[in-house]
Design an enzyme around this catalytic site. Sequence first.
Site, PDB file in Angstrom:
ATOM      1  CG  ASN A 228       8.987 -14.874  -4.350  1.00  0.00           C
ATOM      2  OD1 ASN A 228      10.136 -14.558  -4.798  1.00  0.00           O
ATOM      3  ND2 ASN A 228       8.453 -14.299  -3.390  1.00  0.00           N
TER       4      ASN A 228
ATOM      5  NE  ARG B 229       7.521 -10.338  -4.829  1.00  0.00           N
ATOM      6  CZ  ARG B 229       8.556 -10.152  -4.045  1.00  0.00           C
ATOM      7  NH1 ARG B 229       9.425 -10.859  -3.448  1.00  0.00           N
ATOM      8  NH2 ARG B 229       8.495  -8.858  -3.516  1.00  0.00           N
TER       9      ARG B 229
ATOM     10  CG  HIS C 133       5.113  -3.967  -1.079  1.00  0.00           C
ATOM     11  ND1 HIS C 133       5.381  -3.075  -0.045  1.00  0.00           N
ATOM     12  CD2 HIS C 133       5.838  -5.246  -0.590  1.00  0.00           C
ATOM     13  CE1 HIS C 133       6.359  -3.825   0.685  1.00  0.00           C
ATOM     14  NE2 HIS C 133       6.534  -4.987   0.421  1.00  0.00           N
TER      15      HIS C 133
ATOM     16  NE  ARG D 264      14.165  -3.560   3.689  1.00  0.00           N
ATOM     17  CZ  ARG D 264      13.325  -3.998   2.843  1.00  0.00           C
ATOM     18  NH1 ARG D 264      11.882  -3.529   2.593  1.00  0.00           N
ATOM     19  NH2 ARG D 264      13.440  -5.326   2.198  1.00  0.00           N
TER      20      ARG D 264
ATOM     21  CD  GLU E 141       2.634  -9.936  -2.486  1.00  0.00           C
ATOM     22  OE1 GLU E 141       3.432  -9.502  -3.120  1.00  0.00           O
ATOM     23  OE2 GLU E 141       2.723 -10.253  -1.258  1.00  0.00           O
TER      24      GLU E 141
END
Length: 410
Positions: A12, A90, A179, A240, A384
């Site tokens: 990743n 990823r 996601h 956020r 993941e």
Amino acid sequence: MSTETSLILVLNSGSSSLKFAVHETGARTALLSGLAERLGAAQPTITFKEADRKATHALPAATHTAALDAVLAELTRHGWLDRLTAIGHRVVHGGERFAASVVITPQVIADIESCSHLAPLHNPPALLGIRVAIERLPTIPHVAVLDTAFHQTMPPRAYMYALPMWVYRDHGVRRYGFHGTSHRFVAQEAVQMLDLDPADHGLVIAHLGNGSSATAVQDGRSVDTTMGMTPLEGLVMGTRPGDVDPGALIYLMRRTGWTVDEMDAMLNKQCGLLGLSELSNDCRELGNAAAEGHEGANLALDVFVHRLARHIGGLAMSLRRLDAVVFTGGIGENAARIREMTLQRLAPLGIELDAEANRRCVGGTPGLISTGNKPAALVVNTNEEWMIACDTAALARAGAEEQDSLKEIA
């Protein structure tokens, strides 16, 4: 070499980091994992984690190449490099070009690159990681696992914005969702844990962390989600804001004279739990402060839970029926109080909290947190990296079988 002993490397790649994990085929727990940090800056380091040790070392250079070389050297030290059969990468954004994970080819790299304007902070470093890995290990398959791919099953009524059609046709402005790798893994786990029919079920999955999103999953397919064209839309997150009236942002820019870049920085780094609390984006710290009467912390958590419950209720209306609400991610797996507050607000859906079970499901303990009535509430630990490893192993195996069949024909 048997497939039971083969290894998959998961990468990743971020702009200043490289996260990695090594999985034995079929094994959920990584043999080795870690993180290279401060790439492109002074004093870069790499940390290796195994079951019995954790060690941090300085890197000789602040580059992704140096970081990957350190990972490969560690594999060599363990005698694992010859067992490495594929690398899974990823990738955050695949636009409308990818509906599933894919073996990387020059055309795939070009397609990912063509989506970079949709994720300028994420796709370029992912591509850098892919190119470095292929340069170092060109003879094994490389697989791209894209976060947006799972959401490509959404119907137009879920992904279209009510903007002029040319905005979509000419600029690709639509809801993409993120996601996806986590939501896909958690959906599969929830179906197994609740003994649901894989071809007939309805779930709402809440992936809650510093970045948060919720997704409606019908029969294993994403049919609606909260994040939009970017990860700014939807739920309140660590820094956020989630949903906000775009007119308010236009108003604020006119009043302050902010540039687009200044507004972008504020929306991504100064909002959410941090902005509301004026204290922290960490849910644990806010929970402690709220218990001591901190007004900002209480407000931040209340807004977070209100927005979450409202979105879960809305997503449930995208399903034929709701079998379960599933919590995952760092907050979803560990913040029992957040789950309790959310389920209290979801009482109109008929979910009944099992308070004792909810308290037990923290620190990596998954399980049912509702009474026997339906809909159920469930905690699932996301994984993941293992999902990426599974996709990578399957595509690498399929490619090898295809190559063998071509040899037989020849």
